[in-house]
Design a protein around this motif. Structure first.
Motif, PDB file in Angstrom:
ATOM      1  N   TYR A 219      39.231   2.480  27.177  1.00 56.82           N
ATOM      2  CA  TYR A 219      38.112   1.554  27.348  1.00 56.82           C
ATOM      3  C   TYR A 219      38.553   0.188  26.836  1.00 56.82           C
ATOM      4  CZ  TYR A 219      33.292  -0.168  27.396  1.00 56.82           C
ATOM      5  OH  TYR A 219      32.143  -0.867  27.670  1.00 56.82           O
ATOM      6  N   LEU A 220      38.406  -0.836  27.689  1.00 55.64           N
ATOM      7  CA  LEU A 220      38.817  -2.180  27.321  1.00 55.64           C
ATOM      8  C   LEU A 220      37.649  -3.145  27.512  1.00 55.64           C
ATOM      9  CD1 LEU A 220      41.338  -0.788  29.198  1.00 55.64           C
ATOM     10  CD2 LEU A 220      42.526  -2.654  28.041  1.00 55.64           C
ATOM     11  N   ALA A 221      37.273  -3.847  26.446  1.00 53.92           N
ATOM     12  CA  ALA A 221      36.200  -4.836  26.483  1.00 53.92           C
ATOM     13  C   ALA A 221      36.805  -6.206  26.250  1.00 53.92           C
ATOM     14  CB  ALA A 221      35.148  -4.532  25.419  1.00 53.92           C
ATOM     15  N   CYS A 222      36.648  -7.095  27.228  1.00 53.53           N
ATOM     16  CA  CYS A 222      37.337  -8.384  27.163  1.00 53.53           C
ATOM     17  C   CYS A 222      36.389  -9.572  27.085  1.00 53.53           C
ATOM     18  CB  CYS A 222      38.261  -8.533  28.367  1.00 53.53           C
ATOM     19  SG  CYS A 222      37.419  -8.485  29.954  1.00 53.53           S
ATOM     20  N   GLY A 223      35.096  -9.323  26.892  1.00 51.60           N
ATOM     21  CA  GLY A 223      34.138 -10.416  26.780  1.00 51.60           C
ATOM     22  C   GLY A 223      33.264 -10.561  28.015  1.00 51.60           C
ATOM     23  N   HIS A 224      31.965 -10.642  27.798  1.00 51.63           N
ATOM     24  CA  HIS A 224      31.018 -10.757  28.910  1.00 51.63           C
ATOM     25  C   HIS A 224      31.296 -12.037  29.709  1.00 51.63           C
ATOM     26  CE1 HIS A 224      26.733  -9.644  30.305  1.00 51.63           C
ATOM     27  NE2 HIS A 224      27.185 -10.580  31.116  1.00 51.63           N
ATOM     28  N   HIS A 225      31.292 -13.154  29.018  1.00 53.57           N
ATOM     29  CA  HIS A 225      31.511 -14.431  29.697  1.00 53.57           C
ATOM     30  C   HIS A 225      32.912 -14.505  30.295  1.00 53.57           C
ATOM     31  CE1 HIS A 225      31.158 -18.818  30.346  1.00 53.57           C
ATOM     32  NE2 HIS A 225      32.420 -18.856  29.957  1.00 53.57           N
ATOM     33  N   ALA A 226      33.898 -14.044  29.544  1.00 51.46           N
ATOM     34  CA  ALA A 226      35.287 -14.134  30.004  1.00 51.46           C
ATOM     35  C   ALA A 226      35.517 -13.384  31.306  1.00 51.46           C
ATOM     36  CB  ALA A 226      36.228 -13.608  28.925  1.00 51.46           C
ATOM     37  N   SER A 227      34.792 -12.292  31.497  1.00 56.52           N
ATOM     38  CA  SER A 227      34.985 -11.490  32.711  1.00 56.52           C
ATOM     39  C   SER A 227      34.161 -12.001  33.890  1.00 56.52           C
ATOM     40  CB  SER A 227      34.642 -10.018  32.441  1.00 56.52           C
ATOM     41  OG  SER A 227      33.255  -9.844  32.181  1.00 56.52           O
ATOM     42  N   GLU A 228      33.212 -12.920  33.635  1.00 57.09           N
ATOM     43  CA  GLU A 228      32.308 -13.359  34.700  1.00 57.09           C
ATOM     44  C   GLU A 228      32.415 -14.850  35.004  1.00 57.09           C
ATOM     45  OE1 GLU A 228      28.916  -9.972  34.852  1.00 57.09           O
ATOM     46  OE2 GLU A 228      28.390 -11.748  33.669  1.00 57.09           O
ATOM     47  N   ARG A 229      33.577 -15.427  34.758  1.00 57.98           N
ATOM     48  CA  ARG A 229      33.782 -16.856  35.013  1.00 57.98           C
ATOM     49  C   ARG A 229      34.204 -17.152  36.449  1.00 57.98           C
ATOM     50  NH1 ARG A 229      37.652 -18.357  29.980  1.00 57.98           N
ATOM     51  NH2 ARG A 229      38.825 -16.723  31.024  1.00 57.98           N
ATOM     52  N   TYR A 230      34.434 -16.129  37.259  1.00 53.20           N
ATOM     53  CA  TYR A 230      35.155 -16.358  38.514  1.00 53.20           C
ATOM     54  C   TYR A 230      34.307 -16.258  39.781  1.00 53.20           C
ATOM     55  CZ  TYR A 230      38.774 -15.631  35.056  1.00 53.20           C
ATOM     56  OH  TYR A 230      39.539 -15.725  33.914  1.00 53.20           O
ATOM     57  N   GLY A 231      33.226 -15.503  39.757  1.00 49.30           N
ATOM     58  CA  GLY A 231      32.432 -15.324  40.966  1.00 49.30           C
ATOM     59  C   GLY A 231      31.638 -16.550  41.360  1.00 49.30           C
ATOM     60  N   ALA A 232      30.956 -17.171  40.400  1.00 46.51           N
ATOM     61  CA  ALA A 232      30.104 -18.324  40.718  1.00 46.51           C
ATOM     62  C   ALA A 232      30.896 -19.471  41.346  1.00 46.51           C
ATOM     63  CB  ALA A 232      29.346 -18.794  39.477  1.00 46.51           C
ATOM     64  N   PRO A 233      32.032 -19.878  40.774  1.00 46.38           N
ATOM     65  CA  PRO A 233      32.770 -20.970  41.428  1.00 46.38           C
ATOM     66  C   PRO A 233      33.347 -20.580  42.779  1.00 46.38           C
ATOM     67  CG  PRO A 233      34.003 -20.109  39.541  1.00 46.38           C
ATOM     68  CD  PRO A 233      32.630 -19.532  39.470  1.00 46.38           C
ATOM     69  N   ALA A 234      33.711 -19.304  42.948  1.00 44.97           N
ATOM     70  CA  ALA A 234      34.255 -18.866  44.237  1.00 44.97           C
ATOM     71  C   ALA A 234      33.196 -18.960  45.333  1.00 44.97           C
ATOM     72  CB  ALA A 234      34.793 -17.450  44.137  1.00 44.97           C
ATOM     73  N   VAL A 235      31.993 -18.466  45.053  1.00 47.96           N
ATOM     74  CA  VAL A 235      30.913 -18.511  46.039  1.00 47.96           C
ATOM     75  C   VAL A 235      30.470 -19.952  46.303  1.00 47.96           C
ATOM     76  CG1 VAL A 235      28.482 -17.940  46.428  1.00 47.96           C
ATOM     77  CG2 VAL A 235      30.071 -16.172  45.645  1.00 47.96           C
ATOM     78  N   ALA A 236      30.269 -20.714  45.228  1.00 47.99           N
ATOM     79  CA  ALA A 236      29.803 -22.095  45.395  1.00 47.99           C
ATOM     80  C   ALA A 236      30.822 -22.933  46.161  1.00 47.99           C
ATOM     81  CB  ALA A 236      29.517 -22.720  44.035  1.00 47.99           C
ATOM     82  N   ALA A 237      32.103 -22.746  45.864  1.00 51.83           N
ATOM     83  CA  ALA A 237      33.141 -23.497  46.580  1.00 51.83           C
ATOM     84  C   ALA A 237      33.184 -23.105  48.049  1.00 51.83           C
ATOM     85  CB  ALA A 237      34.501 -23.249  45.925  1.00 51.83           C
ATOM     86  N   HIS A 238      33.000 -21.815  48.327  1.00 48.66           N
ATOM     87  CA  HIS A 238      33.003 -21.334  49.711  1.00 48.66           C
ATOM     88  C   HIS A 238      31.866 -21.965  50.514  1.00 48.66           C
ATOM     89  CE1 HIS A 238      33.443 -18.404  53.008  1.00 48.66           C
ATOM     90  NE2 HIS A 238      32.116 -18.339  52.995  1.00 48.66           N
ATOM     91  N   VAL A 239      30.667 -21.952  49.960  1.00 47.82           N
ATOM     92  CA  VAL A 239      29.508 -22.502  50.674  1.00 47.82           C
ATOM     93  C   VAL A 239      29.598 -24.025  50.748  1.00 47.82           C
ATOM     94  CG1 VAL A 239      27.001 -22.748  50.602  1.00 47.82           C
ATOM     95  CG2 VAL A 239      28.044 -20.524  50.127  1.00 47.82           C
ATOM     96  N   ALA A 240      30.081 -24.657  49.692  1.00 45.49           N
ATOM     97  CA  ALA A 240      30.239 -26.114  49.715  1.00 45.49           C
ATOM     98  C   ALA A 240      31.202 -26.534  50.826  1.00 45.49           C
ATOM     99  CB  ALA A 240      30.743 -26.604  48.360  1.00 45.49           C
ATOM    100  N   ALA A 241      32.299 -25.794  50.970  1.00 51.23           N
ATOM    101  CA  ALA A 241      33.267 -26.109  52.030  1.00 51.23           C
ATOM    102  C   ALA A 241      32.658 -25.901  53.412  1.00 51.23           C
ATOM    103  CB  ALA A 241      34.513 -25.239  51.859  1.00 51.23           C
ATOM    104  N   GLN A 242      31.796 -24.893  53.516  1.00 54.52           N
ATOM    105  CA  GLN A 242      31.139 -24.594  54.793  1.00 54.52           C
ATOM    106  C   GLN A 242      30.320 -25.787  55.285  1.00 54.52           C
ATOM    107  OE1 GLN A 242      28.833 -20.963  54.522  1.00 54.52           O
ATOM    108  NE2 GLN A 242      27.547 -21.510  56.275  1.00 54.52           N
ATOM    109  N   PHE A 243      29.705 -26.528  54.343  1.00 57.09           N
ATOM    110  CA  PHE A 243      28.827 -27.642  54.721  1.00 57.09           C
ATOM    111  C   PHE A 243      29.430 -29.013  54.400  1.00 57.09           C
ATOM    112  CE2 PHE A 243      25.757 -24.140  54.118  1.00 57.09           C
ATOM    113  CZ  PHE A 243      25.087 -24.203  55.330  1.00 57.09           C
ATOM    114  N   GLY A 244      30.646 -29.048  53.876  1.00 58.88           N
ATOM    115  CA  GLY A 244      31.250 -30.316  53.521  1.00 58.88           C
ATOM    116  C   GLY A 244      30.634 -30.965  52.300  1.00 58.88           C
ATOM    117  N   LEU A 245      30.155 -30.145  51.357  1.00 60.27           N
ATOM    118  CA  LEU A 245      29.539 -30.650  50.132  1.00 60.27           C
ATOM    119  C   LEU A 245      30.575 -30.757  49.019  1.00 60.27           C
ATOM    120  CD1 LEU A 245      26.349 -28.377  50.110  1.00 60.27           C
ATOM    121  CD2 LEU A 245      26.613 -30.631  51.159  1.00 60.27           C
ATOM    122  N   ALA A 246      30.271 -31.553  48.007  1.00 60.87           N
ATOM    123  CA  ALA A 246      31.099 -31.623  46.811  1.00 60.87           C
ATOM    124  C   ALA A 246      30.762 -30.442  45.905  1.00 60.87           C
ATOM    125  CB  ALA A 246      30.859 -32.940  46.083  1.00 60.87           C
ATOM    126  N   HIS A 247      31.765 -29.956  45.172  1.00 61.50           N
ATOM    127  CA  HIS A 247      31.548 -28.847  44.254  1.00 61.50           C
ATOM    128  C   HIS A 247      32.371 -29.053  42.996  1.00 61.50           C
ATOM    129  CE1 HIS A 247      33.049 -24.920  42.582  1.00 61.50           C
ATOM    130  NE2 HIS A 247      31.746 -24.854  42.345  1.00 61.50           N
TER     131      HIS A 247
END
Length: 256
Positions: A219-247
């Protein structure tokens, strides 16, 4: 610039929130200005993130942890008043997606966390486990195994640049790895049942140490925040690129 309803539709189409039984509302949590030209993404809708988004001249904020959760008192006082006052005063939209953001197979927290660690889930249903199929199960992208749970922990510490709690199974190779970001300690028993040699998540509670020792699964615990830093920017960047928005992704440090 696009209308906030277009942005909401794009997020909903991508993340499919209706598929999930969640702990709070997914989607547009606080309505701001109608036109959106810049999105700021972050992990949690904290006051620090909101203030940073205002300074960055954002029209919308996209986060994993929003403001509203099941079981809250429902009063607008204290920290809730402060955060809402900032959002409403600056006329900024707040979008929040919890479990749908964890689950997306390419851009979600689990997928992006696995990408950071060099892990890839098995194809199809074999690569998922746990309630609502949120957990990912697989192994190293290049194949093979980790020499031991200790070597896996060292790998996590190197990638994340933070201490990792390791309990159990410190001897023996680790081939099949299960992971679920954040506070997913309750998924450990399902990971064991799925045949994992090791389970990675953000947090550990008292029972999991005993399960690890008794079942021979690391069992390995690496931090709640540390493990969840990657989804939000990936999704936001994807949708921003779709519409030509800044992110812009703004990471507010959190030791948890």
């Amino acid at each position: 610039m696009i209308h906030r309803h277009q942005l909401l539709a794009a997020f909903d189409t991508l993340l499919e929130p209706a598929r999930f039984k969640d702990y709070g509302p997914n989607g547009l949590q606080v309505e701001g200005r109608a036109s959106v030209g810049k999105i700021v993404s972050g992990v949690t809708a904290s006051r620090a993130l909101i203030e940073s988004a205002i300074a960055a001249r954002a029209d919308a904020i996209f986060v994993h942890h929003g403001l509203f959760w099941r079981g809250q008192h429902g009063t607008v006082t204290g920290w809730m008043k402060q955060r809402l006052a900032l959002l409403l005063g600056a006329d900024i939209n707040l979008f929040a997606y919890h479990l749908p953001l964890d689950a997306h197979p390419l851009l979600g927290n689990n997928a992006q966390f696995g990408l950071q660690l060099g892990l890839r889930a098995l194809d199809g249903p074999a690569g998922r486990f746990g309630e609502q199929d949120l957990g990912f199960l697989g192994g190293r992208v290049e194949g093979g195994s980790f020499d031991s749970a200790r070597s896996l922990a060292d790998h996590l510490q190197h990638v994340l640049n933070r201490h990792v709690v390791l309990v159990g199974a410190e001897l023996g190779a680790i081939k099949k790895v299960a992971w679920c970001t954040g506070g997913a300690q309750g998924y450990f028993e399902a990971a064991i049942a799925a045949g994992a040699d090791a389970f990675i998540t953000g947090e550990i509670s008292e029972p999991q140490a005993h399960y690890a020792r008794e079942c021979g699964v690391a069992y390995l615990a690496c931090g709640h925040h540390a493990s969840e830093r990657y989804g939000a920017p990936a999704v936001a960047a994807h949708v921003a690129a779709q519409f030509g928005l800044a992110h812009e992704f703004i990471d507010i440090d959190n030791p948890a």
